[in-house]
Write an enzyme that holds these catalytic residues in place. Structure first.
Site, mmCIF file in Angstrom:
data_model
loop_
_atom_site.group_PDB
_atom_site.id
_atom_site.type_symbol
_atom_site.label_atom_id
_atom_site.label_comp_id
_atom_site.label_asym_id
_atom_site.label_seq_id
_atom_site.Cartn_x
_atom_site.Cartn_y
_atom_site.Cartn_z
ATOM 1 N N ALA A 73 0.838 -1.193 0.000
ATOM 2 C CA ALA A 73 0.000 0.000 0.000
ATOM 3 C C ALA A 73 0.876 1.246 0.000
ATOM 4 O O ALA A 73 2.094 1.177 -0.163
ATOM 5 C CB ALA A 73 -0.935 -0.016 1.202
ATOM 6 N N SER A 74 0.242 2.404 0.210
ATOM 7 C CA SER A 74 0.964 3.669 0.087
ATOM 8 C C SER A 74 1.961 3.886 1.213
ATOM 9 O O SER A 74 2.989 4.533 1.020
ATOM 10 C CB SER A 74 -0.032 4.831 0.062
ATOM 11 O OG SER A 74 -0.829 4.832 1.238
ATOM 12 N N ALA A 124 2.839 1.185 3.713
ATOM 13 C CA ALA A 124 3.525 -0.031 4.178
ATOM 14 C C ALA A 124 3.172 -1.200 3.275
ATOM 15 O O ALA A 124 2.302 -1.107 2.407
ATOM 16 C CB ALA A 124 3.123 -0.335 5.624
ATOM 17 N N VAL A 151 2.887 -5.793 3.499
ATOM 18 C CA VAL A 151 2.666 -6.869 4.458
ATOM 19 C C VAL A 151 3.257 -8.167 3.938
ATOM 20 O O VAL A 151 3.056 -8.531 2.771
ATOM 21 C CB VAL A 151 1.158 -7.050 4.732
ATOM 22 C CG1 VAL A 151 0.921 -8.195 5.715
ATOM 23 C CG2 VAL A 151 0.548 -5.760 5.271
ATOM 24 N N ASP A 164 -12.427 1.998 8.494
ATOM 25 C CA ASP A 164 -12.058 1.631 7.125
ATOM 26 C C ASP A 164 -12.460 0.188 6.845
ATOM 27 O O ASP A 164 -11.662 -0.608 6.353
ATOM 28 C CB ASP A 164 -10.547 1.827 6.932
ATOM 29 C CG ASP A 164 -10.142 1.879 5.461
ATOM 30 O OD1 ASP A 164 -11.009 2.167 4.618
ATOM 31 O OD2 ASP A 164 -8.968 1.618 5.155
#
Length: 539
Positions: free
Chosen positions: A131-132, A134, A136, A310
């Site tokens: 993602a922007s 981090a 995983v 979210d």
């Protein structure tokens, strides 16, 4: 000067990108900034497909992590960008190319101070998501040399008991911040602040859009998200709130393997909540899943005042036990008790068609200034609520109702309420999940028993009496300090600490005594009145 040159160069890149996607919206800027609108028409591409919000989302995605995150923040500000654009920005996914696994390993070892082979028995080189801020990786916790269970507090479930015989409980997801992300965001934040200042200088009428406030909210959100200890703390708090509730399973935090730039959580295995066919194939009833999602969201908002903000389908899973399991706790919302009471009274007023009560709630909460006309505001509330009365319950969107209310209240000088904007966006997202599971069932109707119990316990006559009594007791607790401060001030005056005419001193002291007597009588009468009400309510 250097700041201006740097930001101007970046601005050129931004304008070209927005123009390429026809996301400058010259028609919308025509009235507020004619010069900018003319320039936008010159550089905007022609015949670009898609709605305005979709074109803007595509441009922000091309501009990189800071702008993706800005778009996600703007998706909660329908009062600024409009409902249609906000809805399109809410679909903005921050999927980006991953950074090298070697870099992820280096960050983990630097942050946790141990070789990665000691931290994890195995570590997947390929990230499962990027993602922007981090990415995983999946991993398995390393075994300790002494043979003891390496999970420690991490192994305790919602009921506090360990799970030493469950090998899969050792599977984890490791979130790692992107290298250099802090510097990148710091530069773009400076650009956003510069642009907001420039916009107000060039066109003061844009002040009503509060661009500086939007940038500050963005900065605060990013600062929290770039400290993964804060996300771990949010997950831990949410898990505590649902301790003993098997229907909502929050992944456990491995605090020994968590730092500012690394977060290790229990790995969630499951099915995305909107994959209805797979849910059925796994032997679970989508209606049961919807009921669990409905009750868990209600409990987060009203019972706890702390909610996952979210909960799109990518962050919500049905696990192997058929229970709801959330992930990604970077964006959370809080509602104090007064705001929860406001929401309950407001929603009840709308559902009962009591628009005067809806208006009164806004004035009592201080959301609408006292100088506004309550009759006009009641009329505005009626305009929002009447279209709902003849609709089937499953067609009523509480999230959309709240969005319309926030839009109308701006006309009555209601100050921006960030917590309500975040809640409104979360409600719309939750309702979208509910429609995916069963479009013929309203998730709020499933939560009706919980809502009724909560309203009875918190907004019924007995609860109101208790609230009044608490208010009086709080005032009584502060009374000794008020009296002491009054006596101190009087002594200072008498002893010459402040030079006043003797008649003035006498008037002050007489007034102080009278005020103290009035306060004591007021407190006494209020206490007696509340106790009498309590006796009547209980009796």
């Amino acid at each position: 000067m250097i700041r201006t040159i740097r930001n101007l160069a970046r601005l050129i890149v931004i304008m070209r990108t927005l123009g390429r996607h026809d996301a400058l919206f010259p028609h919308e800027l025509r009235d507020v900034a004619p010069g900018v609108a003319s320039f936008a028409r010159l550089i905007s591409a022609k015949n670009v497909s898609g709605r305005p919000g979709q074109r803007l989302a595509a441009a922000l995605r091309d501009l990189g992590p800071s702008f993706i995150k800005l778009g996600q923040i703007l998706s909660t500000r329908s009062d600024l960008v409009g409902e249609a654009i906000a809805a399109d920005l809410a679909e903005l996914q921050d999927k980006l190319p991953p950074f090298p696994a070697e870099e992820a390993r280096r960050i983990i070892e630097t942050e946790l101070g141990r070789p990665i082979d000691e931290l994890y028995e195995s570590f997947d080189e390929k990230p499962i998501a990027a993602a922007s801020i981090a990415q995983v990786h999946f991993a398995i916790i390393a075994k300790r040399p002494d043979g003891a269970d390496p999970r420690g507090d991490y192994a305790r479930g919602h009921d506090g008991r360990g799970e030493p015989n469950d090998p899969r409980s050792r599977e984890v997801a490791v979130k790692v911040l992107r290298p250099g992300i802090e510097l990148a965001f710091r530069r773009d934040l400076d650009l956003f602040r510069w642009l907001s200042e420039l916009a107000l200088t060039v066109q003061p009428r844009l002040k009503r859009l509060r661009p500086g406030e939007v940038v500050q909210i963005f900065a605060d959100t990013v600062r929290m998200e770039m400290d993964l200890r804060m996300e771990a703390s949010a997950a831990s708090e949410l898990a505590d709130n649902f301790r003993g509730d098997d229907a909502f399973n929050v992944p456990r935090v491995d605090w020994d393997r968590t730092s500012q730039r690394v977060l290790t959580l229990e790995r969630i295995r499951g099915i995305k909540v909107d994959e209805v066919d797979r849910i059925r194939a796994a032997g679970f009833d989508p209606d049961d899943v919807l009921a669990q999602a409905s009750s868990s969201f209600f409990n987060q908002v009203f019972r706890d005042g702390f909610f996952h903000a979210d909960l799109h389908p990518g962050n919500l899973f049905v696990n192997e036990s058929g229970n709801i399991a959330p992930v990604d706790f970077g964006i959370m919302g809080r509602l104090d008790r007064a705001t929860r009471y406001y929401l309950a009274d407001m929603l009840l007023g709308f559902l009962n068609g009591d628009y005067r009560r809806v208006a009164e709630v806004h004035f009592q909460a201080g959301y609408v200034p006292a100088h506004q006309n309550i009759e006009n505001f009641t009329q505005a509330c009626r305009a929002i609520g009447e279209p709902l009365l003849n609709k089937p319950l499953h067609e009523i969107s509480i999230g959309r109702l709240l969005a319309q209310l926030l839009a109308v209240t701006e006309q009555f000088e209601m100050e921006t309420q960030p917590q309500l904007l975040l809640l409104q966006k979360s409600m719309l997202t939750a309702e979208g999940v509910g429609r995916a599971l069963n479009p013929d069932i309203n998730m709020w109707e499933l939560a009706r028993p919980l809502i009724e119990d909560w309203m009875r316990e918190n907004r019924g006559p007995e609860a109101r009496v208790v609230d009044e009594l608490e208010g009086v007791m709080n005032a009584l607790r502060t009374l000794p300090r008020v009296v002491k401060a009054t006596e101190t001030a009087a002594n200072m005056i008498v002893e010459g600490g402040i030079r006043l005419h003797s008649e003035t001193v006498r008037e002050i002291l007489d007034g102080t005594v009278r005020r103290r007597q009035r306060m004591m009588w007021s407190m006494w009468l209020a206490t007696m009145a509340v106790l009498a009400l309590l006796v009547l309510a209980v009796g």
